[in-house]
Design a protein around this motif. Structure first.
Motif, mmCIF file in Angstrom:
data_model
loop_
_atom_site.group_PDB
_atom_site.id
_atom_site.type_symbol
_atom_site.label_atom_id
_atom_site.label_comp_id
_atom_site.label_asym_id
_atom_site.label_seq_id
_atom_site.Cartn_x
_atom_site.Cartn_y
_atom_site.Cartn_z
ATOM 1 N N ALA A 256 0.820 -1.210 0.000
ATOM 2 C CA ALA A 256 0.000 0.000 0.000
ATOM 3 C C ALA A 256 0.856 1.264 0.000
ATOM 4 O O ALA A 256 1.974 1.285 0.525
ATOM 5 C CB ALA A 256 -0.908 0.001 1.230
ATOM 6 N N TYR A 257 0.299 2.280 -0.588
ATOM 7 C CA TYR A 257 0.960 3.598 -0.650
ATOM 8 C C TYR A 257 0.459 4.415 0.536
ATOM 9 O O TYR A 257 -0.753 4.491 0.772
ATOM 10 C CB TYR A 257 0.578 4.240 -1.982
ATOM 11 N N ASP A 258 1.374 5.007 1.297
ATOM 12 C CA ASP A 258 1.002 5.826 2.449
ATOM 13 C C ASP A 258 0.634 7.222 1.941
ATOM 14 O O ASP A 258 1.487 8.100 1.801
ATOM 15 C CB ASP A 258 2.196 5.877 3.419
ATOM 16 N N ASP A 283 6.524 12.172 -7.271
ATOM 17 C CA ASP A 283 5.838 11.893 -8.540
ATOM 18 C C ASP A 283 6.798 11.466 -9.654
ATOM 19 O O ASP A 283 6.626 11.828 -10.811
ATOM 20 C CB ASP A 283 5.042 13.140 -8.976
ATOM 21 N N CYS A 284 7.813 10.647 -9.262
ATOM 22 C CA CYS A 284 8.785 10.186 -10.258
ATOM 23 C C CYS A 284 8.225 9.048 -11.116
ATOM 24 O O CYS A 284 8.784 8.691 -12.130
ATOM 25 C CB CYS A 284 10.051 9.714 -9.561
ATOM 26 N N LYS A 285 7.135 8.466 -10.645
ATOM 27 C CA LYS A 285 6.414 7.383 -11.343
ATOM 28 C C LYS A 285 7.225 6.094 -11.506
ATOM 29 O O LYS A 285 6.882 5.220 -12.298
ATOM 30 C CB LYS A 285 5.927 7.853 -12.710
ATOM 31 N N GLY A 327 9.704 3.223 2.975
ATOM 32 C CA GLY A 327 8.378 2.729 3.382
ATOM 33 C C GLY A 327 7.215 3.615 2.975
ATOM 34 O O GLY A 327 6.127 3.470 3.515
ATOM 35 N N LEU A 328 7.440 4.507 2.004
ATOM 36 C CA LEU A 328 6.290 5.280 1.502
ATOM 37 C C LEU A 328 5.301 4.304 0.852
ATOM 38 O O LEU A 328 4.090 4.439 0.992
ATOM 39 C CB LEU A 328 6.774 6.331 0.484
ATOM 40 N N ILE A 329 5.852 3.313 0.152
ATOM 41 C CA ILE A 329 5.031 2.167 -0.280
ATOM 42 C C ILE A 329 5.544 0.996 0.550
ATOM 43 O O ILE A 329 6.752 0.758 0.604
ATOM 44 C CB ILE A 329 5.189 1.866 -1.782
HETATM 45 S S1 SF4 Z 1 8.215 5.724 -6.577
HETATM 46 FE FE1 SF4 Z 1 7.612 6.675 -4.645
HETATM 47 S S2 SF4 Z 1 8.157 8.784 -4.967
HETATM 48 FE FE2 SF4 Z 1 8.150 7.914 -6.994
HETATM 49 S S3 SF4 Z 1 6.055 8.236 -7.690
HETATM 50 FE FE3 SF4 Z 1 6.058 6.256 -6.724
HETATM 51 S S4 SF4 Z 1 5.399 6.690 -4.660
HETATM 52 FE FE4 SF4 Z 1 6.037 8.638 -5.516
#
Ligand code: SF4
Ligand code: SF4
Length: 489
Positions: A256-258, A283-285, A327-329
């Protein structure tokens, strides 16, 4: 201004925001608006989770390929011979007569899968499912090795058919085909046994056409799935994937994405990289580019997500580079992100656990008390009872099934009523070949003075080496005897 009108306008605005946010659920990333397949070129994954997945894959695929050769007490570790309706699980043979046992095993397995999914989401899909393991950890790796990372693959597919492209494509598909052949033979070995599979391979196709065509069919299916169909198997075909919508809860652990940490998204400015005026997501995708099913995990949990953890690794890498915590995801539940508390045990989990425990107890009891011999005793069709001087006689067909891998010599004795007598029509001993069955015809005689009922229950014991291994109960039909007549007799 009319309050009602303002409320309606507010509702419309909220509906439109929700619609915009949920619009991604109206389509899948692998099919365009015209219904044409969109080929996914996921970026090569790397990172800590990926290293763990390699280790787990090596272990599981080694077990899978070694499985047909593994034996327990000389019997296969696992044999699922649906053609002869013979199943060997952990060296124990199961026959159609054990159908109820297989039914309990299946129900227990389903409840276990449900419980596991409620708690751990799609851990199975990402770490253990053969489809994901072969696709992402075998076939995709060969593709990266021969054709390069996603960008190089795109360019190769667009470029004209020159010598390089022909060489790369041909060698890739030859390797794909060889691995498909290997998988097909392994599956066949699980179905008919390793010796029979070797027999098909060693003889000309004309001598076992069905077996040969089976192997060709399996090879074709696996080659098609891994070379062409790919993630569609998880997105459009797999029933387990479709069930996620009803199995997952807000407490389930999923990739999951925080969003609390990540939003609002924004780019780091080159001139002042230390100054962050937005959430941690830049937002680097990259999380989207590595995804083998082409989804954006930042939109929330989606049925297409096979929990392969590639986006976790990609994002962790980004977080390290921009100096933010990893750990953002991550593996997290919806509620744990929202409230900051991870609570795995809830009412649903307790309920499924209780059902699972009950099923496991029933299964253990059934397995422990399971007999090596199945004896079926039925009255010969069309017969009622015969009178002999002083006796009433019934005629029975008996079938003994030997569920073991050794020959058994059996003996059948009457347990009750004590005056009942059992006689085999022929005097042959009951010898049942390994994994085979024998049939016989038996008489049961009961003195007519002992018959007080139109249906007397006769209990018989089946003995092997003087040890009782099975009990059979049959109905003995006799005339209705009045008590006064019985006394006179
Ligand atoms: S990799 Fe991480 S920082 Fe880059 S877009 Fe996805 S969630 Fe955002
Ligand atoms: S969203 Fe992440 S975990 Fe899910 S399939 Fe895509 S890369 Fe794998």
């Amino acid at each position: 201004m009319d309050v009602h009108k303002v409320r309606l306008e507010e509702n419309d605005a909220i509906s439109s925001i929700i619609k915009d946010q949920e619009e991604f659920r109206d389509s899948i990333a692998t099919v365009d608006e015209k219904g044409k397949r969109v080929w996914i070129y996921p970026k090569k994954p790397s990172g800590l989770y990926h290293k763990w997945r390699i280790a787990v894959t090596v272990l599981l695929l080694s077990i899978l390929f070694a499985g047909p050769f593994l034996k327990i007490n000389g019997q296969p570790f696992l044999l699922l011979n649906i053609f002869e309706r013979k199943f060997v699980i952990l060296g124990q043979a199961f026959w159609p007569q054990d159908f109820f046992l297989l039914a309990i095993v299946l129900i227990t397995f389903f409840v276990f899968v449900i419980l596991f999914t409620v708690v751990f989401g799609r851990v199975w899909c990402g770490w253990m499912c053969p489809q994901t393991l072969f696709m992402e950890m075998v076939f995709r790796k060969i593709e990266y090795w021969i054709e390069g990372d996603s960008g190089a693959q795109r360019r190769l597919n667009k470029q004209p058919w020159d010598a390089t492209k022909i060489f790369k494509k041909t060698s890739k598909h030859i390797i794909f085909l060889l691995i498909s052949i290997l998988i097909a033979h392994t599956v066949m070995a699980y179905l008919i046994g390793v010796d029979n599979t070797a027999d098909i391979v060693s003889r000309p196709p004309s001598e076992n056409l069905a077996g040969f065509l089976g192997l060709v069919g399996f090879t074709g299916i696996f080659y098609f799935v891994y070379a062409k169909f790919r993630e569609q198997a998880c997105i459009a075909v797999c029933p387990y994937g479709r069930l996620q919508g009803v199995l997952l809860t807000k407490e389930s652990l999923v990739v999951a994405y925080d969003w609390l940490r990540g939003e609002p998204r924004g780019h780091i400015k080159k001139e002042s990289p230390a100054k962050v005026e937005h959430g941690d997501c830049i937002d680097c995708k990259l999380c989207v580019h590595v995804c083998p099913t082409g989804i954006d995990i930042r939109n929330g949990t989606q049925l297409e997500c096979v929990n392969c953890t590639a986006c976790i690794d990609a994002c962790d890498d980004v977080m390290v580079k921009i100096g933010r915590p990893k750990g953002l995801i991550r593996y997290a539940s919806y509620n744990s992100i929202k409230d900051g508390i991870l609570q795995i045990v809830n009412g649903r989990v307790i309920g499924y656990s209780v059902v699972l425990l009950v099923l496991l107890s029933v299964l253990s009891f059934a397995l422990i008390t399971r007999s090596d011999v199945e004896a079926t005793m039925l009255k010969v069709p069309g017969t009622l009872y015969q009178r002999e001087p002083g006796f009433i006689t019934n005629l029975y067909n008996v079938e003994f099934v030997n569920k073991t891998f050794g020959e058994l010599t059996l003996e059948m004795k009457v347990e009750s009523p004590p005056t009942a007598q059992l006689k085999k029509v022929d005097s042959n001993a009951i010898i049942i070949p390994a994994e085979g069955f024998v049939k016989g015809v038996y008489f049961i005689r009961i003195p007519d003075k002992d018959i007080t009922n139109a249906r007397t229950v006769v209990v018989l014991g089946v003995y092997h080496n003087n040890k009782k291994i099975e009990t059979v109960k049959v109905k003995f039909i006799g005339p209705v005897v009045k008590a006064s007549d019985a006394k006179r007799n």
